[in-house]
Scaffold this active site. Sequence first.
Site, PDB file in Angstrom:
ATOM      1  N   CYS A 335      -4.600   0.237  -0.527  1.00 41.41           N
ATOM      2  CA  CYS A 335      -4.714  -0.493  -1.790  1.00 41.41           C
ATOM      3  C   CYS A 335      -6.106  -1.059  -2.082  1.00 41.41           C
ATOM      4  O   CYS A 335      -6.582  -0.915  -3.222  1.00 41.41           O
ATOM      5  CB  CYS A 335      -3.640  -1.574  -1.879  1.00 41.41           C
ATOM      6  SG  CYS A 335      -3.126  -2.318  -0.338  1.00 41.41           S
ATOM      7  N   ARG A 364      -2.726   2.167  12.339  1.00 40.32           N
ATOM      8  CA  ARG A 364      -2.328   0.804  12.688  1.00 40.32           C
ATOM      9  C   ARG A 364      -2.107   0.734  14.194  1.00 40.32           C
ATOM     10  O   ARG A 364      -1.477   1.616  14.778  1.00 40.32           O
ATOM     11  CB  ARG A 364      -1.054   0.390  11.943  1.00 40.32           C
ATOM     12  CG  ARG A 364      -1.256   0.285  10.441  1.00 40.32           C
ATOM     13  CD  ARG A 364       0.002  -0.130   9.710  1.00 40.32           C
ATOM     14  NE  ARG A 364      -0.200  -0.075   8.251  1.00 40.32           N
ATOM     15  CZ  ARG A 364       0.758  -0.251   7.349  1.00 40.32           C
ATOM     16  NH1 ARG A 364       1.990  -0.503   7.755  1.00 40.32           N
ATOM     17  NH2 ARG A 364       0.485  -0.175   6.054  1.00 40.32           N
ATOM     18  N   GLN A 382       0.473   8.141   4.277  1.00 39.11           N
ATOM     19  CA  GLN A 382       1.359   7.548   3.285  1.00 39.11           C
ATOM     20  C   GLN A 382       1.327   8.343   1.980  1.00 39.11           C
ATOM     21  O   GLN A 382       0.267   8.813   1.575  1.00 39.11           O
ATOM     22  CB  GLN A 382       0.937   6.109   2.974  1.00 39.11           C
ATOM     23  CG  GLN A 382       1.204   5.106   4.074  1.00 39.11           C
ATOM     24  CD  GLN A 382       0.814   3.707   3.664  1.00 39.11           C
ATOM     25  OE1 GLN A 382      -0.258   3.498   3.113  1.00 39.11           O
ATOM     26  NE2 GLN A 382       1.669   2.742   3.937  1.00 39.11           N
ATOM     27  N   ASP A 384       1.126   7.268  -0.884  1.00 37.71           N
ATOM     28  CA  ASP A 384       0.829   5.980  -1.480  1.00 37.71           C
ATOM     29  C   ASP A 384       0.346   6.150  -2.916  1.00 37.71           C
ATOM     30  O   ASP A 384      -0.306   7.141  -3.244  1.00 37.71           O
ATOM     31  CB  ASP A 384      -0.270   5.315  -0.647  1.00 37.71           C
ATOM     32  CG  ASP A 384      -0.246   3.813  -0.754  1.00 37.71           C
ATOM     33  OD1 ASP A 384       0.684   3.286  -1.380  1.00 37.71           O
ATOM     34  OD2 ASP A 384      -1.157   3.172  -0.203  1.00 37.71           O
ATOM     35  N   HIS A 386      -0.820   3.517  -6.577  1.00 36.10           N
ATOM     36  CA  HIS A 386      -0.924   2.211  -7.221  1.00 36.10           C
ATOM     37  C   HIS A 386      -1.030   2.418  -8.724  1.00 36.10           C
ATOM     38  O   HIS A 386      -1.777   3.281  -9.190  1.00 36.10           O
ATOM     39  CB  HIS A 386      -2.129   1.444  -6.687  1.00 36.10           C
ATOM     40  CG  HIS A 386      -2.015   1.138  -5.223  1.00 36.10           C
ATOM     41  ND1 HIS A 386      -2.494   1.992  -4.246  1.00 36.10           N
ATOM     42  CD2 HIS A 386      -1.432   0.103  -4.585  1.00 36.10           C
ATOM     43  CE1 HIS A 386      -2.223   1.483  -3.057  1.00 36.10           C
ATOM     44  NE2 HIS A 386      -1.581   0.342  -3.235  1.00 36.10           N
ATOM     45  N   LYS A 466       8.748  -7.544  -3.703  1.00 39.22           N
ATOM     46  CA  LYS A 466       8.898  -6.093  -3.656  1.00 39.22           C
ATOM     47  C   LYS A 466      10.365  -5.690  -3.639  1.00 39.22           C
ATOM     48  O   LYS A 466      11.253  -6.465  -3.276  1.00 39.22           O
ATOM     49  CB  LYS A 466       8.197  -5.514  -2.422  1.00 39.22           C
ATOM     50  CG  LYS A 466       8.791  -5.934  -1.084  1.00 39.22           C
ATOM     51  CD  LYS A 466       8.034  -5.283   0.069  1.00 39.22           C
ATOM     52  CE  LYS A 466       8.571  -5.751   1.417  1.00 39.22           C
ATOM     53  NZ  LYS A 466       7.880  -5.099   2.551  1.00 39.22           N
ATOM     54  N   HIS A 512       2.196  -1.624  -6.367  1.00 42.95           N
ATOM     55  CA  HIS A 512       2.085  -0.822  -5.153  1.00 42.95           C
ATOM     56  C   HIS A 512       3.403  -0.065  -5.005  1.00 42.95           C
ATOM     57  O   HIS A 512       4.473  -0.676  -5.057  1.00 42.95           O
ATOM     58  CB  HIS A 512       1.900  -1.708  -3.921  1.00 42.95           C
ATOM     59  CG  HIS A 512       0.747  -2.654  -3.994  1.00 42.95           C
ATOM     60  ND1 HIS A 512      -0.331  -2.573  -3.137  1.00 42.95           N
ATOM     61  CD2 HIS A 512       0.502  -3.714  -4.805  1.00 42.95           C
ATOM     62  CE1 HIS A 512      -1.176  -3.555  -3.415  1.00 42.95           C
ATOM     63  NE2 HIS A 512      -0.693  -4.256  -4.431  1.00 42.95           N
TER      64      HIS A 512
END
Length: 664
Positions: A335, A364, A382, A384, A386, A466, A512
Site C-alpha cells: 500500500c 514477512r 498478494q 493486492d 488499492h 475492514k 485496500h
Amino acid sequence: MPIVTLPDGSTRSYDAPVSPATIAADIGPGLAKAAMLAVVDGQEWDMTREIEADSSLELLTAKDDTILATIRHDAAHVMAEAVLELYPETQVTIGPSIENGFYYDFHRETAFNEEDLAAIEARMHKIVDRDEPIIRNVWTRDEAVAFYKQNNEPFKIELVEAIPAGETVTFYQQGDFIDLCRGPHLASTGRMGHSFKLMSVAGAYWRGDSNRPMLQRIYGTAWRTEKELNAYLHMLEEAEKRDHRKLGKQLGFFHLQEEATGSVFWHPSGWTIYREIESYMRRRLEEGGYDEVKTPQLVDRALWEASGHWDKFRENMFTAEAEDDRTLALKPMNCPCHVQIFRQGIKSYRDLPLRMAEFGSCHRNEPSGALHGIMRVRAFTQDDAHIFCTEDQITSESVIFCELLQSIYADFGFEDIRVKFSDRPEVRAGEDDVWDRAESALTDACDAAELETVLNPGEGAFYGPKLEFVLRDAIGRDWQCGTLQVDFVLPDRLDAEYVAEDGARHRPVMLHRAILGSLERWIGIIIEQYSGRMPPWLAPTQVVVASITDSANGYAEQVTEAFCAAGMRASSDLRNEKISYKVREHSVMKVPYILAVGGREEEAGTVALRRLGSNEQQVIPMQEALAMLRGESLPPDLARCAAMACLLYTSDAADEGLVVDLGG
C-alpha cells in the site's frame, strides 16, 4: 429484591437473590432441564450463581452454539481431574477452551504416551458419569496463595501472585479437584456429556517462555453430540488425506527445504497452476477496470516510518543496510508504494476512482513455528489492489468489489461465503471522528451490497475498519482470504491528494482490497479443496494420449500435437507398458482426461476417452473429442466468453459469414 427481565420483555420479581436455575424452574420443568448456562446483563453466568440486583437474563441450551466453549472448558477441568486421579504426582497449570476443543498443560517428569491418553479419556467418562456438582467459590488472593503453597503448586502460586493484592479470585470445585478459574461452568460434570476425545500430546513452555520449564500439553476435542464429534473426526480424516503438503509432493507441484525456510520451490506442474491462476486474475482485473503496476521490493525505512508500518510491523520486516548507511526493508505489503504512484502528477476528481492492482511480491519474517506448508510462508505474492476514490464513491466501489469477489470465488467452486465486520482496534492510527466516518461508510456499503455481516470486534487494521471474507471448503473448514478496508488515514499520512470539482485539494479515500489473499496460500487451499484433483482448466497436464501398442505410437503423437495446437496441455505416453498400467499411473497423478489409442482407433480416426474417476470408456472421433475437451478445459471466464460468442454467432451473424474461434 431483584427484578429479572427476560428476552421477551417480561419480568419476574424475587424477594431475595435468585439463581438462574431457580428462574428456569419457575418458567417450566422443560426449561429447567434444558438450560445449561445463563447470560446476565450480557455476561455469561453459572446457573447456580445468584443474581442480586435488577438484571436482564437469557438462558442458553444445547441449541445455542455459544454453549460449546463452556462444554470445552468443562472438558479441560474434567481432564485435569482425571490426570490427578491417575497420576497424582502431576502438577496442573493452565487449561482453556480453544477452537474445536481444549487443552491443559501439565508438569510431570514422565512423558505421557498413547496408553496414558486412553486411560485418561476412560477416567474422564467415569467422572462425567459421576455427575459431580461444579461449585463456584470466591476467595481472597491471600487465601488462594496459602492454599496453593499448602499443596506445593508453584505454577498456580505464580498465577495467583500476579493478581493485585486485595482482589478476590474465583475457584471451581468438582469432587476433590479445585482449580483457579474465572468460569463460568455447567452445573455438574454430567451436563457436558460424553462427546469428547483426547487427540494428542505436545510440548509447551510455561507461559510461552523458552527459558521456563517444559510442560506437556494434552489436546482434546469436545462437542454437544456424538453426531457433531463424529463429523469433526471425519473432517480431520479428510483433511489429512487432502493435506496440501503431502499432495504437493506426491503430484510434484512444489517442495520446501531448510535452506529457504518459508519460501516455495515451484516445480513445473505447480508453476503451471500458479500461472493459470495469475492469468485468470489478470483478465478479471482488466475487465474490472484495474491498472496493473509493479513497485520496488526494497524501500527505505523512511517511507515505512511515514506510513506507520515501521512501528507496527518492524519485527516482521526483513531489513538490509545499504553502503550509504541507509536502512532498507523488503516490503511486507504494497500500500505505501501504491500511494507513491498515485502522488506522481496532479490527480483530478475526474481520475477517480483509480483502481491500482499489483501481484506484489512481499516478505514477512514469520516465526518458524507459525510456518505451515505454502499456506503460511515468508515470501508470498498478494493479489493486492488499492482503489483511490472520493468519500461519495465508497459505497459504489465496495459493491462492485463484492460482486467481483463473489464471482471469482464461484469460479473456483466456493459458494458458501461469510463476512466479518472488523471494527477499530485498541492500537490504531487516526482520530475517533475519522474512524466514525470510515465505519459508517463501510456499514453503508454492506447495506448497499446486501451483505450479512458478523461483528468481529477490535480486529480492524490499524488504519481502518475492514470486511473479512471467509469461505467454507468442501469438508466444512473456514478460510479467511479476501479483505476490504476503508482507509482515511494512510492518504493523509503520505500526503496523497486530488483536485476536487471546486478546485480545492482533497485527500482521497483508499480502499485496500484483496480477493485471493496470497497466491501461495490460495493454491494450498484449492489443492485441499479438490484433493489435488484440479479442475481441468487448472490441471498441469490436461490430457495424456496413451498408445495401446507400439504400432499406434505415431497416431498417439499426432493426436497429442493436435491437442497442443488447440492450446491444451497435452502429452503422450508411448512406453512399452500395458494400457491398464498407464491408465492407473496417470489417474494417480490426477490427469483429467486419458485418451487410449490403438490400431482400431487409428484406422477409424477415433480415441477411447476415459475421464478421471470413471471406469467407463467412450470411443468418439478425435476431432469431436478435441472440441469437447477444449471447451471443458477453458478457464471459467473464457468459457463464458466462448458461450457468448457462440450465441452471437448463431443468433446474429450466421448469414454474414462470421467465424468464431471457440478455442479462446
